[in-house]
Design an enzyme around this catalytic site. Structure first.
Site, PDB file in Angstrom:
ATOM      1  N   ASP A  66      -4.407  -1.830  -1.650  1.00 17.05           N
ATOM      2  CA  ASP A  66      -4.013  -3.234  -1.771  1.00 17.05           C
ATOM      3  C   ASP A  66      -2.767  -3.566  -0.937  1.00 17.05           C
ATOM      4  O   ASP A  66      -1.708  -3.919  -1.476  1.00 17.05           O
ATOM      5  CB  ASP A  66      -3.769  -3.576  -3.254  1.00 17.05           C
ATOM      6  CG  ASP A  66      -4.983  -3.309  -4.112  1.00 17.05           C
ATOM      7  OD1 ASP A  66      -6.110  -3.487  -3.614  1.00 17.05           O
ATOM      8  OD2 ASP A  66      -4.803  -2.944  -5.285  1.00 17.05           O
ATOM      9  N   GLU A  93     -14.875 -12.844  -3.818  1.00 16.14           N
ATOM     10  CA  GLU A  93     -14.799 -11.867  -4.904  1.00 16.14           C
ATOM     11  C   GLU A  93     -13.397 -11.815  -5.507  1.00 16.14           C
ATOM     12  O   GLU A  93     -13.201 -12.030  -6.682  1.00 16.14           O
ATOM     13  CB  GLU A  93     -15.179 -10.477  -4.379  1.00 16.14           C
ATOM     14  CG  GLU A  93     -15.288  -9.418  -5.457  1.00 16.14           C
ATOM     15  CD  GLU A  93     -16.582  -9.531  -6.257  1.00 16.14           C
ATOM     16  OE1 GLU A  93     -17.601  -9.956  -5.682  1.00 16.14           O
ATOM     17  OE2 GLU A  93     -16.574  -9.195  -7.458  1.00 16.14           O
ATOM     18  N   GLU A 153      15.102   9.267   9.248  1.00 10.88           N
ATOM     19  CA  GLU A 153      14.745   9.800   7.941  1.00 10.88           C
ATOM     20  C   GLU A 153      13.546  10.742   8.082  1.00 10.88           C
ATOM     21  O   GLU A 153      12.610  10.449   8.830  1.00 10.88           O
ATOM     22  CB  GLU A 153      14.396   8.659   6.987  1.00 10.88           C
ATOM     23  CG  GLU A 153      15.538   7.688   6.746  1.00 10.88           C
ATOM     24  CD  GLU A 153      16.787   8.383   6.212  1.00 10.88           C
ATOM     25  OE1 GLU A 153      16.665   9.238   5.324  1.00 10.88           O
ATOM     26  OE2 GLU A 153      17.885   8.067   6.711  1.00 10.88           O
TER      27      GLU A 153
END
Ligand code: FUB
Length: 602
Positions: A39, A213, A332
């Site tokens: 999502d 949907e 990082e």
């Protein structure tokens, strides 16, 4: 998740979506390999894309989702993991189902709208959390649902006139007008008519006659409103409609992404970033992936000249890189284009670190621009075991080794120290593979890393000190010598004795070499001859008769038993005519004698 991915990657190509061939990771999709994500909700903010996702738990047989995740990227291929700044626990009234959300930015705050189960009613409700940072932490803005009608998948559009709309719904499609505070609304919940003209025709399902949907993604582009949504479960494809206004009337425009891959849901997020258009979605492409173990991916696309969206297919290559990655600033460890075997976790030093590193695991960082060359690699590491090694390879896991660093045991998985190694042969732009080797079990954790450039790219003369004291002077009092017994690289370092004030130190005149307004990276290795002073690099600038002092690096403790890298980035600017600029290394206090080596200012 990690062992499973490492083992499966060596054995199979899952549904053609993940292609790993002889140590070369072809894939940059899916974006995240350390966990299953779903999502996608991308947000462009201050030159970065922040990607908000759900998180499918390993081995799920339902949408078992307990927290949300944040990633960000400036180049669309190397994504930094910011961990989980929001979970079901953020909403004291929520019981389960941390499903598809969306983040909107307004007036310095980030609002994250999510569907969750309301414990009190057992129905799906929409909550909203707020933060002043795109990476959180987020707190529940209301302490109760913003609204509740049993439907899911919120999405926010802030129109040009400032009116914000919240859209959501499955099986229906709703909107409500949000107030300017973004955590309340005016007027009722309004249903958008699901007509076949607006949302296409579904056959064989009288209760759902249109293709709509779930998962609406509503945005405005060149005056046209788009609603890109998951269509006709199951499996879902991605369709879209357009409208002249935020509330319609909608016209169905067709397919964006056909049914593909092994997830029976899909979920869209669409942005424009840095001159390109990007389509985010999810699939089941990671090993062990499927309908409940999904992964977020991205494709770049170009709108047709009439504003329609072309058909977009899932790929393993993903979007092209924007620019290159700078290895000479701190990166990082959790900034990753592709990884195998590793996980991420919160670090005691802030942010996240890469952990659960085992023999043979690796991280790929894409498009690393070494320019005219690197001389050293420094890594921030911790190990409750006996450590291991980091191989620095170019372009594949079996590519040229440009350095190998030994990582020691540090007595704890969050007991951090610096580990470094010399680098040679890294020039130009390459994919960098950090390949981890060692014994069995977990070897060590990695928090961040940084390369040191070859001194030849620097505005300093004789930064590697191999030409004796050439180019160097003394700021204040002191005596310089070229030293051959205590060196960090090559065969010489620069020694200073006889300092009589803390601001005294080795210096260079760089007056003619600086560019007004430019950001300079400083690297200089320092070692005390005795004592444990804090050392720092400073620039004294004199312009129009006024002298100012620019801190090029933070003051950093050094000692006599090893070398310490002073590093920092500072913007150098002045007003009027620059008459003098002096680079020098000093101490915060005291007059300890020092060694310097491998200094660069670039
Ligand atoms: O992730 C749970 C649900 O699956 C989402 O809310 C839907 O959009 C579908 O992707």
């Amino acid at each position: 998740m990690r062992r499973k991915i490492a083992l499966l990657l060596s054995a199979v190509s899952v549904a053609g979506m993940v292609a790993v061939v002889q140590g070369v990771a072809k894939a940059d999709n899916p974006i995240v390999q350390t966990i299953y994500t779903a999502d996608p909700a991308p947000l462009v903010h201050n030159g970065r894309v922040y990607l908000y996702t759900g998180h499918d738990e390993d081995g799920s047989t339902y949408f078992t989702m307990r927290d949300w995740r944040v990633y960000s990227s400036a180049d669309m291929v190397n994504w930094t993991d910011h961990g989980s700044p929001m979970s079901l626990a953020t909403f004291s009234w929520a019981s389960s189902d941390a499903w598809a959300g969306h983040v909107a930015y307004r007036n310095g705050k980030f609002y994250w709208y999510v569907p969750v189960n309301n414990r009190a009613t057992g129905r799906k409700a929409i909550g909203v959390a707020v933060s002043t940072s795109p990476t959180g932490p987020f707190t529940d803005a209301l302490g109760r649902p913003l609204l509740e009608n049993g439907e899911i998948d919120p999405n926010v559009l802030i129109d040009d006139d400032g009116q914000a709309y919240l859209y959501w719904g499955n099986p229906n499609l709703w909107y409500v007008r949000l107030n300017a505070d973004m955590i309340s609304y005016s007027g009722g919940l309004t249903q958008i008519p699901l007509t076949t003209a607006g949302f296409g025709t579904r056959t064989g399902n009288t209760s759902r006659p249109t293709l709509y949907e779930e998962g609406p993604w509503v945005y405005k582009r060149n005056g046209l409103y788009y609603n890109v949504f998951a269509a006709e479960c199951c499996s879902e494809f991605i369709g879209y409609s357009t409208a002249p206004g935020p509330t319609g009337p909608w016209t169905y425009r067709g397919t964006v992404m056909p049914r593909q891959g092994s997830s029976f849901t899909n979920h869209a997020g669409v942005i424009d970033f840095n001159g390109g258009s990007y389509f985010f979605y999810h699939n089941g492409a990671l090993p062990g992936g499927g309908g409940f173990t999904r992964s977020v991916a991205v494709e770049k696309f170009t709108y047709n000249s009439n504003g329609t969206i072309p058909t977009i297919n899932m790929t393993t290559t993903g979007a092209p890189q924007i620019g290159t990655l700078n290895p000479y600033v701190r990166q990082e460890a959790e900034t990753i284009a592709w990884s195998v075997g590793v996980e991420t976790e919160p670090s005691s030093e802030g942010g996240m670190n890469v952990g659960y590193i085992a023999n043979g695991d690796y991280i790929k960082v894409k498009g690393v621009n070494f320019g005219s060359g690197a001389t050293y690699f420094n890594a921030r590491v911790a190990s409750a075991a006996s450590g291991g090694r980091i191989e620095l390879r170019l372009d594949s896991t079996s590519g040229t080794v440009v350095g190998t660093c030994t990582v020691p045991g540090t007595g704890g998985w969050q007991t951090w120290t610096n580990a470094g190694c010399s680098v040679s042969g890294a020039t130009g732009t390459h994919d960098l593979y950090l390949r981890f080797t060692g014994g069995s079990g977990n070897l060590f954790n990695l928090n961040y890393w940084q390369f040191t450039p070859l001194a030849s790219a620097s505005v300093l003369t004789n930064g590697d000190m191999e030409s004796g004291t050439t180019g160097w002077g003394v700021f204040g009092a002191g005596t310089l010598a070229s030293d051959t017994s205590v060196v960090r690289g090559g065969s010489r370092s620069l020694a200073i004795t006889g300092r009589t004030a803390s601001w005294n130190g080795p210096s260079q005149n760089v007056t003619s070499k600086l560019t007004n307004g430019k950001s300079y990276l400083t690297n200089v290795w320092v070692r005390a001859q005795s004592g444990t002073p804090s050392a720092k690099a400073t620039l004294a600038l004199t312009a129009n008769g006024t002298t100012s002092y620019v801190s090029l690096t933070p003051a950093t403790a050094v000692n006599s038993s090893g070398w310490t890298l002073l590093t920092g980035t500072a913007t150098v600017s002045w007003t009027g005519t620059l008459s003098s600029a002096t680079f020098y290394v000093e101490t915060a206090s005291g007059t300890d004698s020092l060694y310097l080596d491998d200094a660069s200012l670039q």
